[in-house]
Design a protein around this motif. Sequence first.
Motif, short mmCIF file in Angstrom:
data_model
loop_
_atom_site.label_atom_id
_atom_site.label_comp_id
_atom_site.label_asym_id
_atom_site.label_seq_id
_atom_site.Cartn_x
_atom_site.Cartn_y
_atom_site.Cartn_z
N ILE A 172 43.44 42.28 30.76
CA ILE A 172 42.42 41.80 29.81
C ILE A 172 41.61 42.97 29.28
N LEU A 173 41.17 43.85 30.18
CA LEU A 173 40.38 45.00 29.75
C LEU A 173 41.21 45.95 28.88
N HIS B 191 45.76 41.03 36.28
CA HIS B 191 45.35 40.22 35.13
C HIS B 191 44.03 40.74 34.55
N GLN B 192 43.09 41.06 35.42
CA GLN B 192 41.81 41.61 34.96
C GLN B 192 42.01 42.94 34.24
N ARG C 127 45.62 38.73 40.39
CA ARG C 127 44.28 38.62 39.79
C ARG C 127 43.80 39.98 39.30
N LEU C 128 43.97 41.01 40.13
CA LEU C 128 43.54 42.35 39.74
C LEU C 128 44.32 42.86 38.53
N LEU D 158 41.00 48.86 38.99
CA LEU D 158 41.67 47.59 39.24
C LEU D 158 43.15 47.81 39.52
N GLU E 48 37.34 51.33 34.88
CA GLU E 48 37.47 50.04 35.55
C GLU E 48 38.93 49.59 35.58
#
Length: 77
Positions: A67-68, A63-64, A60-61, A43, A39
Amino acid sequence: MTTKRGVRSGELPNIGVGSTEAERCDLTSRDVLDIVQHEIDELSRAASLLGDGQPESVARLRHQAAILTVVLEKAGH
């Protein structure tokens, strides 16, 4: 005896919540980590493909993905 709908007499058809679910498989911790890494890769790839054309979406992508990445690091990956 089978009815026109393929349901045996006395049996209920498989309808309602969960009727379309596939059989679940057991995932190992390694499987889960690999899925999360995949994932992150997806992203990051999507952010790269968008380039400079959509800065909010790219942010946004990324940032996601970040986080992962933290989640994986805390899991010891």
